[in-house]
Motif scaffolding. Structure first.
Motif, PDB file in Angstrom:
ATOM      1  N   GLU A 103      -6.219   1.188   4.001  1.00  0.00           N
ATOM      2  CA  GLU A 103      -5.668   0.093   4.809  1.00  0.00           C
ATOM      3  C   GLU A 103      -4.148   0.118   4.880  1.00  0.00           C
ATOM      4  O   GLU A 103      -3.550  -0.545   5.737  1.00  0.00           O
ATOM      5  CB  GLU A 103      -6.138  -1.259   4.253  1.00  0.00           C
ATOM      6  CG  GLU A 103      -5.516  -1.679   2.924  1.00  0.00           C
ATOM      7  CD  GLU A 103      -6.190  -1.046   1.701  1.00  0.00           C
ATOM      8  OE1 GLU A 103      -5.770  -1.330   0.563  1.00  0.00           O
ATOM      9  OE2 GLU A 103      -7.151  -0.258   1.907  1.00  0.00           O
ATOM     10  N   VAL A 104      -3.479   0.878   3.978  1.00  0.00           N
ATOM     11  CA  VAL A 104      -2.014   0.921   4.030  1.00  0.00           C
ATOM     12  C   VAL A 104      -1.512   2.194   4.718  1.00  0.00           C
ATOM     13  O   VAL A 104      -0.306   2.451   4.734  1.00  0.00           O
ATOM     14  CB  VAL A 104      -1.385   0.797   2.617  1.00  0.00           C
ATOM     15  CG1 VAL A 104      -1.835  -0.479   1.948  1.00  0.00           C
ATOM     16  CG2 VAL A 104      -1.684   2.009   1.747  1.00  0.00           C
ATOM     17  N   THR A 106      -0.117   4.120   7.500  1.00  0.00           N
ATOM     18  CA  THR A 106       0.715   3.554   8.564  1.00  0.00           C
ATOM     19  C   THR A 106       1.356   4.662   9.391  1.00  0.00           C
ATOM     20  O   THR A 106       1.728   5.706   8.859  1.00  0.00           O
ATOM     21  CB  THR A 106       1.825   2.678   7.934  1.00  0.00           C
ATOM     22  OG1 THR A 106       1.228   1.717   7.073  1.00  0.00           O
ATOM     23  CG2 THR A 106       2.660   1.976   8.992  1.00  0.00           C
ATOM     24  N   SER A 107       1.498   4.421  10.667  1.00  0.00           N
ATOM     25  CA  SER A 107       2.147   5.390  11.548  1.00  0.00           C
ATOM     26  C   SER A 107       3.658   5.212  11.467  1.00  0.00           C
ATOM     27  O   SER A 107       4.168   4.091  11.396  1.00  0.00           O
ATOM     28  CB  SER A 107       1.675   5.178  12.985  1.00  0.00           C
ATOM     29  OG  SER A 107       2.399   6.023  13.872  1.00  0.00           O
ATOM     30  N   GLU A 115       5.116   9.964  17.246  1.00  0.00           N
ATOM     31  CA  GLU A 115       5.228   9.622  15.831  1.00  0.00           C
ATOM     32  C   GLU A 115       5.580  10.843  15.001  1.00  0.00           C
ATOM     33  O   GLU A 115       5.255  11.971  15.357  1.00  0.00           O
ATOM     34  CB  GLU A 115       3.932   8.987  15.319  1.00  0.00           C
ATOM     35  CG  GLU A 115       2.735   9.920  15.255  1.00  0.00           C
ATOM     36  CD  GLU A 115       1.529   9.307  14.538  1.00  0.00           C
ATOM     37  OE1 GLU A 115       1.446   8.084  14.429  1.00  0.00           O
ATOM     38  OE2 GLU A 115       0.672  10.097  14.103  1.00  0.00           O
ATOM     39  N   LYS A 118       1.862  10.019   9.659  1.00  0.00           N
ATOM     40  CA  LYS A 118       1.377   8.817   8.988  1.00  0.00           C
ATOM     41  C   LYS A 118       1.759   8.863   7.519  1.00  0.00           C
ATOM     42  O   LYS A 118       1.959   9.945   6.948  1.00  0.00           O
ATOM     43  CB  LYS A 118      -0.139   8.703   9.150  1.00  0.00           C
ATOM     44  CG  LYS A 118      -0.569   8.400  10.594  1.00  0.00           C
ATOM     45  CD  LYS A 118      -2.062   8.232  10.696  1.00  0.00           C
ATOM     46  CE  LYS A 118      -2.452   7.647  12.049  1.00  0.00           C
ATOM     47  NZ  LYS A 118      -1.968   8.428  13.190  1.00  0.00           N
ATOM     48  N   TYR A 120       1.473   6.548   3.520  1.00  0.00           N
ATOM     49  CA  TYR A 120       0.943   5.443   2.724  1.00  0.00           C
ATOM     50  C   TYR A 120       2.094   4.491   2.429  1.00  0.00           C
ATOM     51  O   TYR A 120       3.014   4.825   1.699  1.00  0.00           O
ATOM     52  CB  TYR A 120       0.284   5.963   1.445  1.00  0.00           C
ATOM     53  CG  TYR A 120      -1.077   6.545   1.737  1.00  0.00           C
ATOM     54  CD1 TYR A 120      -2.206   5.738   1.719  1.00  0.00           C
ATOM     55  CD2 TYR A 120      -1.224   7.883   2.087  1.00  0.00           C
ATOM     56  CE1 TYR A 120      -3.459   6.246   2.023  1.00  0.00           C
ATOM     57  CE2 TYR A 120      -2.462   8.402   2.391  1.00  0.00           C
ATOM     58  CZ  TYR A 120      -3.567   7.584   2.368  1.00  0.00           C
ATOM     59  OH  TYR A 120      -4.805   8.082   2.684  1.00  0.00           O
ATOM     60  N   SER A 121       2.018   3.312   3.027  1.00  0.00           N
ATOM     61  CA  SER A 121       3.122   2.372   3.012  1.00  0.00           C
ATOM     62  C   SER A 121       3.100   1.506   1.765  1.00  0.00           C
ATOM     63  O   SER A 121       2.149   0.763   1.515  1.00  0.00           O
ATOM     64  CB  SER A 121       3.049   1.481   4.258  1.00  0.00           C
ATOM     65  OG  SER A 121       3.973   0.423   4.162  1.00  0.00           O
ATOM     66  N   ALA A 124       3.234  -2.208   2.669  1.00  0.00           N
ATOM     67  CA  ALA A 124       1.950  -2.716   3.144  1.00  0.00           C
ATOM     68  C   ALA A 124       1.040  -3.142   1.986  1.00  0.00           C
ATOM     69  O   ALA A 124       0.047  -3.844   2.205  1.00  0.00           O
ATOM     70  CB  ALA A 124       1.245  -1.672   3.997  1.00  0.00           C
ATOM     71  N   ASN A 438       9.559   3.220   3.779  1.00  0.00           N
ATOM     72  CA  ASN A 438       8.804   3.092   2.534  1.00  0.00           C
ATOM     73  C   ASN A 438       9.660   2.554   1.389  1.00  0.00           C
ATOM     74  O   ASN A 438       9.296   2.680   0.224  1.00  0.00           O
ATOM     75  CB  ASN A 438       8.170   4.435   2.143  1.00  0.00           C
ATOM     76  CG  ASN A 438       6.730   4.273   1.721  1.00  0.00           C
ATOM     77  OD1 ASN A 438       6.149   3.197   1.846  1.00  0.00           O
ATOM     78  ND2 ASN A 438       6.130   5.329   1.200  1.00  0.00           N
TER      79      ASN A 438
END
Length: 992
Positions: A103-104, A106-107, A115, A118, A120-121, A124, A438
């Motif tokens: 779920e984290v 992110t683009s 872009e 992607k 992992y934020s 988030a 990030n």
């Protein structure tokens, strides 16, 4: 009737079975998964392919027993095979589960549309604790989130890192997967030897040898083999390289074979530069973009000064070769979540003060504060005053102040350096966008979020003053203005880190001799080696150009370095040569004898080459305390050269200044360096450049095109490298007559059953040490002494003394290295009552023997042995042979007051038990002489041993004491149970 699986029916079944496993157990959700996490997905793919191969293997064995004539029998047997299918189904069901943190994902958009990829934020995750985390801990957190598979990395591990403020004081264990691995040839050769040997072990155990392959990028830079044989010559680089190839052809061929036999391995040929500077200028990614997934660069290296990359905002530190091999093979590194010391910098360096002066000051402060096992993170307004090269110099010295890392988060200075060194604008834009998104980028123009640190230090840069460090340890800083007084104290003091115990009547001794037909003389403190060398300073244009300016001013005033001083310049990369030539300063360095001798780690690693015979004789015959001054990071006794008992670390400009003075026994403020061509005295201030002069030289001479052109050609090699012929086989053919590459005995008679726990019973003490025994003492990298067991071994095999090379260059041969263990000529062993040298007492007979000979006598008689030691055992370079060697000598345990971080880990990795005396105790306090026999009682089952538990050690004279077992994690206990980390990895890979 049983039939072979080669029959059409059996083959059809296997094809159907394989198809079934792939379609049934690779659901579309996994097969078509966007590479959300490159490393996690690669792990899933790798594990999946292993399971399919395992299924296929099981099916093949089962098909051999099928009765294909009876359909009823066949159906029954297939039903009987269902449990096997169900087992694999469960494995794949676990693998196919969605990423715990999907779920984290992110683009990251590009400013102009599209872009970058992607990621992992961390924002988030929506956890306020993350905003307070040190930047260095955020890198560990991102890795855990991205690699989380609830198997190797669990959600609980992520929570431990997020809750760092509360968990780090509790010494909790976390897994860490570095993005890549870095090797140099001294440590890289044994690493590749081990990988080749592991392939053989897999082959003997009937498993797939291709499992022994790096799963992350591995970069190996050949930089530690060049020696300073030829100096003061325009042809020195070429002549030294020719000698390097003649000595090391076997090793280089082996490494070239490794670059083709193993996937994902880049080998940077000899003559390209020093590993850490190449890493900084070329190999460091800062941010990876792999298959559309963005993540921070991180690296572990088989050189303790891998930490230099921390100056670029890349998390990196040194590990032992055996740990690095496990990381290459996809094993997560088990580490204790570290505390982080916040080091605040303010102000600005004064005119004439160098980055070397700053780093020696920082080293002393951090050493005093106590940072072993911790991260150090630098911050504050003073950061804007430090160039990237200055930061890298401080980060490089992390091992000297004892920290795991000396970390500088990425900011605008970092981005400017990336552009300077030829990284593309798009790459730099991607790096900045990702790190900002990030929360891993520091913008000092914006208000700073307060971060939590375990402890704090602060330094006003304006307080730093010129200094050197020595004469025997990097953290023994001496302000330049106090150098003469300190030197005289060292002459008077008793023998130790700050003493030589020279009698008063002998302190003014003058040794007169003839140097190439001309009169010469040496005194105590006379400089005989002056070397601008090593990664520490040669990545820094300010001090390199500063050295050139000192040489220029000296030439113009008529000062000249004495011809008997061995001068050398070994740049960290070809870029240094380009800007020294561009500035016109190389001409003046040449005039002072500082010709370029090669591109590699020379004098600092002990590859200083021989002194002129007349100089060597003058030192030896008159017992002169001769000095070396070098711009390196290590100056332990016996490391630089056997005949230089005083060794000082200094900035490159100071190296030139001391070479001009010819002695360390000088007060630069009051005494002249020499007499100029006009007959007037020349003082230090007359040759020292201003900060403005250095800045002007940098501005006009250090250009981005220099970096681009240097590194465009770096992997193309040179004619000597390109002419090396290597076999194409994936298994290495060992030459039993080779004295460089030899199949080690680690896996002989290995079975799939772990050997389990072993205690120690009635062991003899092979060596009894005091404090600060370094890896150089345990496994020297320098020259092989003519009377040593290693020399005898080589002579017996027809190797002439001139071709002995060094221990460092022969690390691929266990027979040489076992004989070179504890072979340092400066070893102080209490069993010898103060006598210095690589010998010990064989306790049962009282004979004085070389350590190797005594150890073999114990081993042949079936006796265990141990080592007693003081504080900081194993400090210095991360040298896996400092653990491999004692293991081959039969050492079962080391009992010390404290251990250096990497060395303790290496001991565990080789199955040796590290034990710590209780606080306030040591061998002397307990009345232990080393003549006792020692029994260490460990529980019989590995499940009964806990990390850090106490055990009792008893002796045959009735004394007993309690020690702490330094297995620090559960994973290390698993290594010990398996007889070491490499057997553990092999068994795990076979079981997959």
């Amino acid at each position: 009737m049983y039939i072979s699986t080669s029959s059409s029916a059996a083959s059809s079944f296997l094809r159907a079975a394989s198809s079934y496993t792939r379609t049934r157990f690779f659901p579309s959700s996994l097969r078509n998964l966007n590479p959300a996490s490159s490393s996690a997905l690669n792990n899933q793919r790798s594990t999946a392919s292993v399971v399919v191969r395992s299924f296929h293997s099981s099916a093949s064995r089962w098909c051999h027993r099928l009765d294909w004539r009876s359909p009823l029998s066949l159906r029954a047997q297939i039903r009987a095979f269902n449990p096997v299918i169900e087992r694999f189904q469960k494995q794949f069901a676990t693998m196919a589960a969605e990423h715990p943190f999907k779920e984290v994902l992110t683009s990251l958009p590009k400013p102009g549309g599209g872009e970058f990829g992607k990621f992992y934020s961390l924002p988030a995750l929506n956890d306020p604790r993350i905003d307070k985390l040190p930047y260095s801990i955020r890198i560990l957190l991102e890795s855990a989130v991205r690699n989380c598979d609830n198997f190797q990395v669990k959600k609980e591990d992520v929570e431990k890192i997020i809750d760092w403020e509360n968990t780090s004081p509790k010494q909790v264990e976390i897994p860490f997967k570095p993005a890549r691995v870095l090797l140099q040839d001294f440590t890289g050769v044994p690493a590749v030897v081990d990988l080749a040997c592991m392939r053989d072990a897999m082959n003997k155990l009937g498993s797939d040898t291709s499992k022994i392959n790096p799963l992350v990028p591995v970069d190996l830079v050949i930089d530690h083999s060049v020696q300073v044989d030829v100096t003061r010559s325009e042809n020195a680089v070429q002549e030294n390289m020719e000698l390097e190839f003649r000595r090391n052809k076997e090793r280089f061929s082996f490494l070239k074979w490794g670059s083709t036999a193993f996937h994902n391995m880049l080998v940077v040929p000899p003559g390209s530069g020093i590993v850490h500077q190449v890493n900084l200028e070329y190999l460091g990614r800062v941010v990876f973009n792999t298959n559309g997934t963005l993540y921070p660069d991180s690296v572990v290296g088989t050189d303790s000064h891998t930490t230099m990359i921390d100056g670029l905002g890349v998390a990196g530190w040194g590990v032992g070769g055996i740990e690095a091999e496990a990381a290459m093979l996809g094993q997560p590194m088990s580490m204790v979540l570290p505390g982080v010391v916040g080091f605040k910098l303010s102000g600005k360096l004064r005119n004439g003060v160098t980055a070397t002066d700053l780093v020696l000051t920082v080293t002393q402060m951090l050493r005093k504060h106590g940072v072993v096992g911790k991260f150090v993170e630098f911050y504050g307004d003073g950061m804007g005053e430090l160039s990237l090269a200055d930061r890298a110099t401080i980060a490089n010295m992390s091992p000297e102040y004892g920290a795991t890392m000396g970390f500088f988060p990425v900011d605008h200075v970092t981005l400017q350096y990336l552009k300077l060194t030829g990284r593309s604008d798009e790459t730099v834009a991607m790096i900045e966008s990702y790190l900002r998104a990030n929360k891993m980028f520091v913008d000092y123009k914006e208000p700073q979020q307060e971060r939590v640190y375990s402890s704090h230090l602060e330094l006003n840069l304006a307080e730093v003053e010129p200094c050197v460090s020595g004469p025997k340890r990097p953290h023994d800083r001496v302000p330049l203005k106090e150098m003469k007084a300190d030197w005289n104290s060292c002459l008077n003091n008793k023998v130790g880190f700050k003493g030589f115990a020279v009698p008063k009547e002998a302190q003014e001794k003058v040794a007169k001799f003839s140097f190439h037909g001309k009169p010469a003389e040496l005194k105590h403190g006379s400089v005989v080696i002056a070397a601008i060398t090593s990664c520490t300073n040669t990545s820094n244009p300010s001090v390199m150009l500063g050295a050139g300016l000192v040489a220029k001013k000296a030439c113009e005033l008529g000062l000249q370095v004495k011809p008997w001083i061995k001068t050398s310049l070994a740049p960290g990369s070809g870029v240094v040569t380009k800007y020294l030539l561009q500035s016109g300063l190389q001409e003046y360095l040449n005039k002072q004898g500082f010709h370029i001798v090669g591109y590699g780690c020379t004098t600092c690693i002990g590859n200083s080459g021989e002194l002129d015979e007349s100089v060597a004789s003058a030192i030896s015959e008159n017992d002169i305390i001769a000095a070396a001054v070098l711009s390196g990071n290590r100056n332990f006794e016996g490391r630089v050269h056997a005949l230089t008992r005083a060794n000082y670390l200094a900035s490159p400009p100071l190296v030139v200044a001391y070479a001009l003075a010819g002695t360390v026994d000088i007060d630069f403020d009051k005494e002249p360096i020499g007499t100029g061509k006009d007959g007037k005295s020349i003082f230090f201030k007359d040759i020292w450049p201003s900060t403005e002069e250095v800045a002007e030289a940098i501005q006009s001479s250090v250009l981005p095109d220099m970096f681009r052109s240097t590194y465009q050609a770096i992997t193309k090699g040179n004619p000597m490298w390109n002419q090396l012929q290597v076999p194409s086989s994936t298994l290495y053919t060992w030459d039993p007559n080779s004295t460089y590459i030899h199949e080690p005995p680690y896996f002989k008679n290995m079975t799939m059953e772990p050997p389990g726990v072993h205690g120690v019973k009635d062991a003899y003490c092979v060596l009894n040490f005091g404090d600060s025994i370094t890896t150089d003492h345990i496994s020297p990298a320098g020259s092989i002494h003519k009377d040593s067991p290693a020399a005898k071994f080589l002579l017996d095999r027809g190797v002439e003394r001139k071709d002995f090379n060094s221990y460092g260059s022969r690390r691929g041969n266990d027979e040489v290295m076992a004989r070179g263990t504890f072979a340092n000529i400066r070893l102080v062993n209490k069993l010898l009552n103060g006598e210095v040298g690589p010998k010990t007492i064989h306790v049962p007979t009282g004979e004085k023997l070389y350590v190797f000979d005594a150890a073999m006598r114990y081993k042949d008689a079936g006796h265990d042995t141990i080592v007693l030691a003081g504080a900081e055992y194993g400090s210095g370079s991360s040298r896996d042979w400092a653990a491999k060697g004692p293991m081959l000598l039969g050492v079962k345990a080391v009992i010390a007051k404290s251990f250096e971080r990497i060395h303790r880990s290496n001991l565990v990795g080789m199955g040796i038990i590290p034990l710590c005396f209780k606080s306030g105790e040591d061998a002397d306090a307990l009345g232990l002489t080393g003549h006792e026999r020692y029994t260490i009682d460990l529980p019989n089952q590995i499940s009964d041993i806990r990390p850090g538990q106490d055990v009792t050690v008893t002796t045959d004279n009735g004394k007993s004491f309690t020690c702490t077992v330094r297995f620090d994690t559960e994973v290390e206990l698993a290594y010990f149970n398996n007889g070491g980390i490499l057997p553990y990895v092999i068994r795990n890979l076979i079981k997959q």
